[in-house]
Design an enzyme around this catalytic site. Structure first.
Site, short mmCIF file in Angstrom:
data_model
loop_
_atom_site.label_atom_id
_atom_site.label_comp_id
_atom_site.label_asym_id
_atom_site.label_seq_id
_atom_site.Cartn_x
_atom_site.Cartn_y
_atom_site.Cartn_z
N ASP A 274 0.81 -1.23 0.00
CA ASP A 274 0.00 0.00 0.00
C ASP A 274 0.84 1.27 0.00
O ASP A 274 0.41 2.30 0.51
CB ASP A 274 -0.97 0.03 1.20
CG ASP A 274 -1.80 -1.21 1.31
OD1 ASP A 274 -2.28 -1.66 0.26
OD2 ASP A 274 -1.97 -1.74 2.42
N LYS B 298 2.19 2.30 -5.06
CA LYS B 298 2.92 1.87 -6.27
C LYS B 298 2.09 2.08 -7.53
O LYS B 298 2.63 2.40 -8.57
CB LYS B 298 3.29 0.38 -6.17
CG LYS B 298 4.20 0.05 -5.03
CD LYS B 298 4.47 -1.43 -4.95
CE LYS B 298 3.28 -2.27 -4.48
NZ LYS B 298 2.86 -2.07 -3.10
N GLY C 79 -4.13 -4.15 -4.36
CA GLY C 79 -5.09 -3.12 -4.75
C GLY C 79 -4.34 -1.86 -5.11
O GLY C 79 -3.82 -1.18 -4.24
N HIS C 80 -4.21 -1.61 -6.39
CA HIS C 80 -3.48 -0.43 -6.84
C HIS C 80 -4.48 0.63 -7.29
O HIS C 80 -5.20 0.43 -8.26
CB HIS C 80 -2.52 -0.80 -7.97
CG HIS C 80 -1.40 -1.69 -7.52
ND1 HIS C 80 -0.59 -2.38 -8.38
CD2 HIS C 80 -0.94 -1.97 -6.28
CE1 HIS C 80 0.32 -3.06 -7.68
NE2 HIS C 80 0.11 -2.83 -6.41
N GLN D 228 2.00 -6.09 -3.17
CA GLN D 228 2.29 -6.15 -1.73
C GLN D 228 3.56 -5.35 -1.44
O GLN D 228 3.84 -4.38 -2.11
CB GLN D 228 2.41 -7.60 -1.23
CG GLN D 228 1.10 -8.36 -1.18
CD GLN D 228 0.63 -8.85 -2.53
OE1 GLN D 228 1.37 -9.51 -3.24
NE2 GLN D 228 -0.60 -8.56 -2.90
P1 IMP Z 1 -2.84 -12.73 1.65
O1 IMP Z 1 -1.89 -12.15 0.65
O2 IMP Z 1 -4.28 -12.49 1.32
O3 IMP Z 1 -2.54 -14.17 1.94
O4 IMP Z 1 -2.59 -11.96 3.05
C1 IMP Z 1 -1.40 -12.08 3.79
C2 IMP Z 1 -1.01 -10.75 4.43
O5 IMP Z 1 -0.61 -9.84 3.41
C3 IMP Z 1 -2.15 -10.07 5.18
O6 IMP Z 1 -1.60 -9.37 6.28
C4 IMP Z 1 -2.68 -9.07 4.17
O7 IMP Z 1 -3.32 -7.97 4.78
C5 IMP Z 1 -1.39 -8.66 3.48
N1 IMP Z 1 -1.59 -8.18 2.12
C6 IMP Z 1 -1.86 -8.93 1.02
N2 IMP Z 1 -1.96 -8.15 -0.07
C7 IMP Z 1 -1.72 -6.89 0.33
C8 IMP Z 1 -1.63 -5.63 -0.35
O8 IMP Z 1 -1.77 -5.52 -1.57
N3 IMP Z 1 -1.35 -4.56 0.43
C9 IMP Z 1 -1.13 -4.65 1.76
N4 IMP Z 1 -1.20 -5.80 2.43
C10 IMP Z 1 -1.48 -6.91 1.73
#
Ligand code: IMP
Length: 424
Positions: free
Chosen positions: A8, A11, A35-36, A219
């Protein structure tokens, strides 16, 4: 270009901005957990799976082999982009080696997150982790498999049986219609067929022809499955090395790595966060920065800038330059704190327990108390804001080459003569 913190970092906007200088933008890991958010004029786009480069006419957007694809989410996103006048069918290509997310992956994730004897990770509930589990467990189904009906049906039956056994073991009322899903996925496959190809070949051919490729991380580095705050991480390689494995390009083809960091820190989901601010100060950043997840809407945890964390992610990624985003969120603060060290740890601890126990050492800097929103020139920044940025750069050891002062493309300061601008 990738996130230097816990995701977040903004990017999407930066990739969209820089993509003007590239022929191709490629995603290499993650899925629709990302989520971009990109604002163009009065239009807002939230891209989850499709690289932000798609918003530039003529730029090719590549979903690489390291990405996991939920076809329903992909088609939804394609539809909404198409509705906004974007020529998705022409611009998008999808790796035939990317793994496929099925609805039962989400159920497995729910089960795992709810188990009393496991620490819940606070995932995005998109089935990302269980899909990567199947990939690493060598039983996953890839996009290419969808085009061999017989092989797909056999693989699918085996996978479905696994999941049903799991559901029985944990006494889950499994209401999934496996046959209907299988047929639906064969239809999905038909819809995306013209876009599916060997994207590693495509990227390597393009690089050989002198085309410029921007690899877009999803991420953030601290969510990387190897280098992040394990187990509170995502299931893919979100650091720079992931671009090679997740896109099929050699390390020698990558000539620069750009990190993106907020002027402060946020995190969604559970896990250690040394500089987290509870109470009113955290709430103040959350409000000023509108810190709510683009995918799940969850309020993000907020805190001060963390130098040891940045130094660590700079080390594992080898950042040539930093983009600092959301500087304007700090405009109203009288004082701004920066964590410059962890008192009881000289390097990034390996376990989350140790990281939870570190004591951040803070230095307090004066706020600039004037509006930086929308500025486009470094010399227009208030002196104290410039001092703040210099402090971050001096302490992290990474040159700042770009500052984002708002969500719009043109609300950006590029530092001429920096390593970062030389890469563009
Ligand atoms: P998962 O990727 O859904 O398995 O989640 C694993 C961890 O990564 C959790 O803490 C999510 O909140 C975090 N996470 C996954 N995708 C994002 C992102 O795009 N931005 C921020 N945190 C993320």
């Amino acid at each position: 270009m990738l996130g230097a913190q816990w995701g977040d970092e903004g990017k999407g906007k930066v990739v969209d901005l820089f993509s003007e200088k590239f022929s191709i933008v490629a995603r290499y890991q993650g899925g629709h957990n990302a989520g971009h958010t990109v604002f163009i004029g009065d239009r807002k786009f939230v891209l989850k799976l499709i690289p932000s480069g798609i918003l530039r006419p003529g730029v090719q957007a590549v979903i690489g082999n390291g990405v996991v694809i939920d076809p329903a989410a992909l088609l939804d996103e394609m539809d909404s982009l198409h509705g906004a006048g974007i020529d998705v069918a022409k611009q998008l290509v999808i790796s035939n080696r990317a793994h496929v997310i099925f609805p039962f992956h989400r159920i497995v994730e729910k089960m795992s997150e709810a188990r009393a004897d496991r620490v819940p990770i606070g995932t995005t509930s998109r089935g990302i982790g269980p899909c990567y589990e199947d990939k690493t467990g060598r039983r996953g189904i890839r996009i290419a498999d969808l085009y061999n009906r017989e092989a797909f049906c056999a693989m699918y039956s085996a996978l479905a049986e696994d999941k049903q056994l799991l559901a029985q073991t944990f006494n889950i009322q499994d209401t999934i219609d496996y046959e209907q899903i299988r047929d639906q996925y064969l239809k999905f496959a038909d819809c995306i067929r013209p876009m599916v190809c060997d994207t590693a070949q495509l990227l390597n051919d393009a690089i050989r022809q002198g085309k410029r490729v921007l690899f877009e991380g999803a991420q953030g580095s601290m969510l990387d499955v190897d280098h992040g705050t394990y187990p509170f991480v995502t299931s893919s390689s979100a650091t720079a090395g992931g671009a090679c494995t997740g896109a099929g390009v050699p390390p020698s083809a990558i000539n620069g790595v750009i990190g993106v960091s907020k002027a402060y820190t946020t995190r969604v989901g559970s896990g250690p966060f040394p500089t987290e601010l509870s109470g009113v100060e955290g709430e103040r950043i959350r409000k000023a920065g509108n810190e709510y997840g683009a995918v799940t809407g969850r309020p993000r945890r907020c805190g001060w800038f963390d130098v040891p964390l940045l130094r660590y992610t700079a080390m594992v990624n080898g950042f040539d330059g930093l983009v600092i985003t959301k500087l304007d969120v700090l405009d109203e603060f009288d004082e701004i704190q920066v964590c410059t060290a962890y008192r009881n740890a000289s390097s990034m601890p390996a376990t989350y327990r140790e990281l939870e126990a570190v004591e951040p050492v803070y230095e307090t800097l004066p706020g600039w108390k004037s509006e930086t929103r929308g500025l486009t020139r470094a010399d227009a920044l208030p002196l104290r804001a410039r001092d703040y940025l210099k402090f971050l750069s001096d302490h992290t050891g990474v040159e700042i080459g770009c500052i984002s002062t708002g969500p719009e493309r043109d609300e950006t300061i590029l530092i001429q003569g920096s390593k970062l601008t030389a890469l563009l």
